[in-house]
Scaffold this motif. Structure first.
Motif, PDB file in Angstrom:
ATOM      1  N   GLY A 549     -10.437  -1.056  -2.707  1.00  0.00           N
ATOM      2  CA  GLY A 549     -10.185  -0.582  -4.072  1.00  0.00           C
ATOM      3  C   GLY A 549      -8.963  -1.234  -4.693  1.00  0.00           C
ATOM      4  O   GLY A 549      -8.973  -1.592  -5.888  1.00  0.00           O
ATOM      5  N   PHE A 550      -7.895  -1.419  -3.905  1.00  0.00           N
ATOM      6  CA  PHE A 550      -6.701  -2.075  -4.428  1.00  0.00           C
ATOM      7  C   PHE A 550      -6.990  -3.527  -4.790  1.00  0.00           C
ATOM      8  O   PHE A 550      -6.513  -4.034  -5.817  1.00  0.00           O
ATOM      9  CB  PHE A 550      -5.576  -2.012  -3.384  1.00  0.00           C
ATOM     10  N   ILE A 551      -7.742  -4.235  -3.964  1.00  0.00           N
ATOM     11  CA  ILE A 551      -8.034  -5.645  -4.236  1.00  0.00           C
ATOM     12  C   ILE A 551      -8.903  -5.790  -5.474  1.00  0.00           C
ATOM     13  O   ILE A 551      -8.704  -6.707  -6.293  1.00  0.00           O
ATOM     14  CB  ILE A 551      -8.708  -6.275  -3.006  1.00  0.00           C
ATOM     15  N   ALA A 552      -9.854  -4.917  -5.654  1.00  0.00           N
ATOM     16  CA  ALA A 552     -10.796  -5.053  -6.769  1.00  0.00           C
ATOM     17  C   ALA A 552     -10.167  -4.720  -8.112  1.00  0.00           C
ATOM     18  O   ALA A 552     -10.525  -5.332  -9.137  1.00  0.00           O
ATOM     19  CB  ALA A 552     -12.012  -4.168  -6.523  1.00  0.00           C
ATOM     20  N   HIS A 553      -9.196  -3.777  -8.154  1.00  0.00           N
ATOM     21  CA  HIS A 553      -8.721  -3.282  -9.442  1.00  0.00           C
ATOM     22  C   HIS A 553      -7.217  -3.448  -9.673  1.00  0.00           C
ATOM     23  O   HIS A 553      -6.771  -3.352 -10.830  1.00  0.00           O
ATOM     24  CB  HIS A 553      -9.072  -1.798  -9.597  1.00  0.00           C
ATOM     25  N   ILE A 554      -6.424  -3.676  -8.655  1.00  0.00           N
ATOM     26  CA  ILE A 554      -4.966  -3.697  -8.824  1.00  0.00           C
ATOM     27  C   ILE A 554      -4.362  -5.044  -8.439  1.00  0.00           C
ATOM     28  O   ILE A 554      -3.388  -5.489  -9.043  1.00  0.00           O
ATOM     29  CB  ILE A 554      -4.315  -2.562  -7.998  1.00  0.00           C
ATOM     30  N   TRP A 555      -4.922  -5.736  -7.478  1.00  0.00           N
ATOM     31  CA  TRP A 555      -4.338  -6.988  -6.983  1.00  0.00           C
ATOM     32  C   TRP A 555      -4.407  -8.080  -8.046  1.00  0.00           C
ATOM     33  O   TRP A 555      -5.430  -8.280  -8.695  1.00  0.00           O
ATOM     34  CB  TRP A 555      -5.082  -7.418  -5.724  1.00  0.00           C
ATOM     35  N   ASP A 556      -3.282  -8.807  -8.160  1.00  0.00           N
ATOM     36  CA  ASP A 556      -3.198  -9.957  -9.061  1.00  0.00           C
ATOM     37  C   ASP A 556      -3.139 -11.217  -8.203  1.00  0.00           C
ATOM     38  O   ASP A 556      -2.135 -11.456  -7.513  1.00  0.00           O
ATOM     39  CB  ASP A 556      -1.938  -9.854  -9.932  1.00  0.00           C
ATOM     40  N   PRO A 557      -4.174 -12.039  -8.184  1.00  0.00           N
ATOM     41  CA  PRO A 557      -4.151 -13.242  -7.348  1.00  0.00           C
ATOM     42  C   PRO A 557      -3.039 -14.223  -7.705  1.00  0.00           C
ATOM     43  O   PRO A 557      -2.639 -15.042  -6.860  1.00  0.00           O
ATOM     44  CB  PRO A 557      -5.530 -13.866  -7.583  1.00  0.00           C
ATOM     45  N   SER A 559      -0.018 -13.358  -8.194  1.00  0.00           N
ATOM     46  CA  SER A 559       1.220 -12.829  -7.620  1.00  0.00           C
ATOM     47  C   SER A 559       1.276 -13.210  -6.148  1.00  0.00           C
ATOM     48  O   SER A 559       0.447 -12.762  -5.339  1.00  0.00           O
ATOM     49  CB  SER A 559       1.276 -11.311  -7.800  1.00  0.00           C
ATOM     50  N   THR A 560       2.276 -14.017  -5.804  1.00  0.00           N
ATOM     51  CA  THR A 560       2.409 -14.457  -4.415  1.00  0.00           C
ATOM     52  C   THR A 560       2.824 -13.308  -3.505  1.00  0.00           C
ATOM     53  O   THR A 560       2.340 -13.197  -2.369  1.00  0.00           O
ATOM     54  CB  THR A 560       3.445 -15.589  -4.335  1.00  0.00           C
ATOM     55  N   SER A 561       3.696 -12.435  -3.981  1.00  0.00           N
ATOM     56  CA  SER A 561       4.154 -11.314  -3.147  1.00  0.00           C
ATOM     57  C   SER A 561       3.009 -10.356  -2.829  1.00  0.00           C
ATOM     58  O   SER A 561       2.846  -9.916  -1.677  1.00  0.00           O
ATOM     59  CB  SER A 561       5.299 -10.577  -3.852  1.00  0.00           C
ATOM     60  N   GLN A 562       2.197 -10.031  -3.830  1.00  0.00           N
ATOM     61  CA  GLN A 562       1.053  -9.143  -3.580  1.00  0.00           C
ATOM     62  C   GLN A 562       0.053  -9.787  -2.618  1.00  0.00           C
ATOM     63  O   GLN A 562      -0.469  -9.131  -1.714  1.00  0.00           O
ATOM     64  CB  GLN A 562       0.369  -8.796  -4.907  1.00  0.00           C
ATOM     65  N   THR A 563      -0.197 -11.075  -2.816  1.00  0.00           N
ATOM     66  CA  THR A 563      -1.153 -11.765  -1.943  1.00  0.00           C
ATOM     67  C   THR A 563      -0.645 -11.811  -0.508  1.00  0.00           C
ATOM     68  O   THR A 563      -1.414 -11.579   0.439  1.00  0.00           O
ATOM     69  CB  THR A 563      -1.403 -13.178  -2.466  1.00  0.00           C
ATOM     70  N   GLU A 564       0.637 -12.122  -0.328  1.00  0.00           N
ATOM     71  CA  GLU A 564       1.184 -12.187   1.029  1.00  0.00           C
ATOM     72  C   GLU A 564       1.131 -10.826   1.715  1.00  0.00           C
ATOM     73  O   GLU A 564       0.824 -10.735   2.915  1.00  0.00           O
ATOM     74  CB  GLU A 564       2.628 -12.695   0.978  1.00  0.00           C
ATOM     75  N   ASN A 565       1.398  -9.744   0.978  1.00  0.00           N
ATOM     76  CA  ASN A 565       1.336  -8.399   1.569  1.00  0.00           C
ATOM     77  C   ASN A 565      -0.080  -8.057   2.019  1.00  0.00           C
ATOM     78  O   ASN A 565      -0.291  -7.532   3.118  1.00  0.00           O
ATOM     79  CB  ASN A 565       1.834  -7.365   0.563  1.00  0.00           C
ATOM     80  N   LEU A 566      -1.053  -8.351   1.167  1.00  0.00           N
ATOM     81  CA  LEU A 566      -2.439  -8.044   1.519  1.00  0.00           C
ATOM     82  C   LEU A 566      -2.925  -8.899   2.688  1.00  0.00           C
ATOM     83  O   LEU A 566      -3.623  -8.403   3.582  1.00  0.00           O
ATOM     84  CB  LEU A 566      -3.343  -8.261   0.302  1.00  0.00           C
ATOM     85  N   VAL A 567      -2.551 -10.181   2.677  1.00  0.00           N
ATOM     86  CA  VAL A 567      -2.977 -11.053   3.770  1.00  0.00           C
ATOM     87  C   VAL A 567      -2.371 -10.596   5.089  1.00  0.00           C
ATOM     88  O   VAL A 567      -3.056 -10.533   6.126  1.00  0.00           O
ATOM     89  CB  VAL A 567      -2.589 -12.512   3.455  1.00  0.00           C
ATOM     90  N   GLN A 568      -1.104 -10.245   5.066  1.00  0.00           N
ATOM     91  CA  GLN A 568      -0.450  -9.773   6.287  1.00  0.00           C
ATOM     92  C   GLN A 568      -1.083  -8.477   6.789  1.00  0.00           C
ATOM     93  O   GLN A 568      -1.312  -8.298   7.992  1.00  0.00           O
ATOM     94  CB  GLN A 568       1.040  -9.570   6.023  1.00  0.00           C
ATOM     95  N   LEU A 569      -1.390  -7.555   5.881  1.00  0.00           N
ATOM     96  CA  LEU A 569      -2.005  -6.283   6.273  1.00  0.00           C
ATOM     97  C   LEU A 569      -3.399  -6.498   6.858  1.00  0.00           C
ATOM     98  O   LEU A 569      -3.745  -5.916   7.901  1.00  0.00           O
ATOM     99  CB  LEU A 569      -2.066  -5.361   5.050  1.00  0.00           C
ATOM    100  N   CYS A 570      -4.206  -7.332   6.214  1.00  0.00           N
ATOM    101  CA  CYS A 570      -5.573  -7.552   6.699  1.00  0.00           C
ATOM    102  C   CYS A 570      -5.580  -8.257   8.053  1.00  0.00           C
ATOM    103  O   CYS A 570      -6.376  -7.905   8.936  1.00  0.00           O
ATOM    104  CB  CYS A 570      -6.355  -8.370   5.673  1.00  0.00           C
ATOM    105  N   LYS A 571      -4.700  -9.236   8.234  1.00  0.00           N
ATOM    106  CA  LYS A 571      -4.642  -9.910   9.532  1.00  0.00           C
ATOM    107  C   LYS A 571      -4.245  -8.948  10.636  1.00  0.00           C
ATOM    108  O   LYS A 571      -4.778  -8.991  11.755  1.00  0.00           O
ATOM    109  CB  LYS A 571      -3.652 -11.074   9.461  1.00  0.00           C
TER     110      LYS A 571
END
Length: 765
Positions: A549-557, A559-571
């Motif tokens: 839900g966060f990726i579909a509606h809130i994440w801004d590709p 934004s490097t900080s948001q992308t790095e946080n999501l990538v780190q969490l998913c890994k």
């Protein structure tokens, strides 16, 4: 005893009479007499006359029969009641009356009184008795004991008119020996024979009786001999020495014996295994009995299960009642976080459109007339937005200078600043939602709203009764049971913000890890403990949908900080919680689809790189050059953020999005139009730095990826230009970029063309 037969038939105009033959016929070679049946076919019997000298045994049998004459009176009474009629015809009432009229029938009592003791009845007496019984049958006053005779008599009554016509047509001749008769019949025939039968018939009868007795004796002796022979054959086997036996082959005998021994050994081993199994079952049963005897009382066990059942029912009722409120608060928080993300995205697109329109106006020849055609309000609004955009950019530049970041390029920063008023409203709404979430379980006991207490209940069940606990598949039920409580703790969790709370630091995570700890589990179940799957199941069914839900509606590709946080969490989720093994997981597939869809949307809506004439771009301070530079570096930033998902998103998808749609369609167009120099090399170097190194490690050939062929050709052309311009250092940097993307065949051709032997060390040759 002589063989005699009475023949009584119904003939037209004749009376029933005896069918005894004359004396001349008896003296012939065979006796010939005829039995006539009304309803059956007439049959002639031919019995050969046997003349033989009676043996002593026959004489003894005859004596025994004659000794029974003293019992004639008793036999006479039985004879009158039990004597069977031999095939009598049913005479009509007139014939019977005429016969009785011509020869009156004396009554039985009178005759019995007239007969003195020891005397035999005459043939006339016997014939009269028979006629009397026949008359009784015709009148229906008598029922014969012999069912076959009665049936024959009734048939004779019905078909008396047809007998005479069918008699001659159906006569046939049979030849057979007399059947064995009962003792009473033989005695009756003997009595009758005394009154008028010749001595020749008596000899024939004696001979026949003796033959019958011999047959009976031979039959009994044959049965005894067969039984004796059967016993003797089973008991003793005799061999005939004159018969030669086949030769014996020792190998065949040995082979058969070996086969027999091996089969017996197999049977023995099977019995041994069965015995061991039974022994083990007995020991296991004894152990179970001892454990049951040592276990607690059945009443206490029932009390525990009853209490556990009540607890689970109350917990489910409580969660079902609170689930609606939890869903509403979770949805409200999600909408609150989605609003600023949509606001920032809309503002960035508006700024891009306004700035592009402003620069287009500047480059137009009739810009004056175009400005005049715009309304005053529109011009004022456009200028205001541009001023605000420039002010935010200036503040970010000052912040970077104060922090010491000198290698930053315009366009690589995220324009995500909110106004103070917007920040206050956002924080106020967020606090209200969090305050409501704290009051959801105020009216609930701690045992029904605290995850630790709930898991302790199930842990007690697992320790006391592990068999029933694992049979109930509690490990499959806990993720769904704890889902509402975990979602309530995740209401304030935002993985796209910079300093978000890690999952390991949350209370529910520690409680589940402590419950799943293998130290509290028996050694027999430690390796394959189902409770070890509780945490991965919770992450898959509760955490991944929230991240989606966060990726579909809130994440801004962008934004490097948001992308790095999501990538780190998913890994971390895929590697540490063993979710990478479940490639076909529905929630994981939905997460991948959401990531790819959001990146495609960002490439289509956020990337815009205008192409201006070289005359307008050569001036680095012109608005055209600045706007183009900002858009180029913004696209490079998006390329780097997309390629950060390497290892999570499939490699083919990243090639399609990052290389084909973004690099070859937008970035390469600017690089080809830019002059070869330090700026172009820096841009190429930044683009190559975004590529994951593992893409080029496993390449077997000396060529690069198919999607990088055009980019490698641009680098080779830049190297040629720089070398001709005597820029050796820049040429070396370009050759190094070609080596990084594994375009080794281009490097070799370039070195051979310009005889640059000192550069061969760069490719390891």
């Amino acid at each position: 005893m002589s063989v005699t037969t009475l023949m009584c038939g119904k003939h037209e105009g004749q009376k029933a009479s005896n069918s005894f033959g004359s004396d001349e016929e008896r003296e012939g070679s065979e006796e010939h007499f005829q039995v006539k049946k009304p309803s059956l076919n007439a049959i002639k019997f031919n019995i050969p006359k046997k003349e033989s000298v009676p043996s002593p045994e026959q004489a003894e049998c005859g004596k025994e029969i004659f000794q029974s004459e003293s019992r004639a009176t008793e036999i006479k009474a039985a004879f009158e009641s039990d004597e069977e009629d031999e095939q009598c015809s049913s005479a009509s009432e007139d014939d019977c009356n005429s016969s009785t009229a011509s020869e009156p029938l004396p009554s039985s009592p009178q005759k019995r009184e007239d007969l003195p003791p020891g005397t035999f009845p005459s043939a006339a007496y016997i014939q009269a008795a028979r006629r009397k019984r026949q008359l009784a049958r015709t009148q229906g006053d008598y029922i014969s004991l012999d069912t076959s005779d009665c049936h024959q008599v009734s048939q004779r009554k019905e078909s008396s008119d047809l007998e005479s016509e069918e008699e001659s047509d159906h006569e046939r001749k049979l030849s057979f020996t007399p059947k064995t008769k009962s003792l009473r019949q033989r005695m009756a025939e003997h009595i009758v024979s005394e009154s008028g039968v010749s001595s020749g018939d008596e000899e024939t009868q004696n001979e026949w009786e003796e033959q019958q007795m011999k047959k009976a004796l031979k039959l009994s002796q044959g049965i005894n001999e067969d039984a004796f022979l059967h016993k003797s054959r089973t008991m003793k086997i005799t061999f005939d020495p004159s018969v030669s036996l086949p030769p014996v082959d020792l190998e065949i005998v040995k082979k058969r014996l070996t086969t027999r021994v091996s089969s017996l050994q197999d049977i023995h081993r099977a019995h041994q295994r069965e015995y061991e199994k039974y022994t083990h079952d007995i020991e296991s049963s004894k152990t179970t009995i001892q454990e049951l005897e040592k276990s607690s009382d059945v009443g206490q066990n029932y009390k525990f299960y009853r209490a556990m059942k009540t607890f689970v029912e109350n917990l489910i009722d409580c969660l079902n009642e609170k689930l609606l409120q939890i869903n509403e608060l979770e949805s409200a928080m999600h909408m609150l976080l989605q609003q600023p993300a949509e606001t920032l995205l809309k503002r960035r697109q508006d700024d891009l459109r306004n700035e592009s329109a402003y620069i287009q106006q500047l480059s137009s020849k009739n810009s004056k007339s175009t400005n005049d055609s715009l309304g005053v309000d529109e011009k004022t609004q456009q200028e205001t937005q541009l001023k605000d955009y420039e002010a935010r950019r200036r503040l970010r530049r000052q912040a970077r200078e104060s922090s010491g970041k000198s290698d930053h390029h315009e366009g690589m920063s995220s324009d995500d600043e909110l106004s103070p008023g917007e920040m206050m409203d956002f924080q106020e709404n967020k606090d209200n939602i969090l305050q409501e979430s704290k009051g959801i379980f105020e009216d609930v006991q701690v045992d029904f709203c605290n995850i630790r207490n709930i898991l302790l209940k199930f842990q007690q069940w697992r320790e006391k009764f592990p068999d029933s606990y694992y049979d109930a598949y509690i490990s499959l039920c806990l993720p769904k049971l704890l889902n509402p409580l975990i979602r309530l703790q995740l209401i304030n969790w935002n993985p796209v913000e910079e300093n978000f709370t890690d999952l390991e630091e949350m209370p529910w995570f520690r409680d589940v890890v402590e419950f799943s700890d293998a130290k509290n589990v028996s050694e027999s179940r430690r390796e394959n403990d189902p409770d070890q799957t509780v945490l991965p199941a919770i992450v898959e069914k509760t955490i991944l949908p929230k991240i989606t839900g966060f990726i579909a509606h809130i994440w801004d590709p962008l934004s490097t900080s948001q992308t790095e946080n999501l990538v780190q969490l998913c890994k971390k989720i895929f590697e540490d919680y063993s979710l990478s093994r479940k490639e076909s997981s529905k929630t994981k597939q939905e997460l991948m689809n959401s990531i790819v869809s959001r990146m495609k949307k960002s490439i289509e809506e956020d990337v815009f790189i205008p192409v201006y004439p070289k005359s307008t771009v050569e001036d680095r301070l012109s608005p055209h050059s600045k706007f183009q530079e900002r858009q180029f570096w913004s696209a490079v930033k998006l390329l780097c953020n997309i390629l950060l998902w390497d290892g999570i998103v499939p490699e083919e998808t990243l090639h399609e999005l990052g290389l084909s749609k973004l690099l070859n369609r937008y970035l390469l167009l600017i690089l080809l139009n830019a002059p070869s120099g330090p700026d172009n090399i820096e841009k190429c170097n930044k683009v190559v730095a975004c590529f994951p190194e593992r893409w080029f490690r496993d390449l077997k050939s000396d060529s690069t990826l198919p999607h990088l062929v055009n980019f490698s050709q641009h680098l080779l052309q830049a190297a040629h230009t720089l070398y001709r311009s005597n820029c050796s250092d820049e040429t070396r940097d370009v050759i190094l970029l070609l080596v990084k993307i594994n375009a080794l065949h281009l490097v070799e051709d370039f070195i051979e063309e310009y005889k640059l032997e000192h550069l061969k060390s760069m490719i390891g040759k």
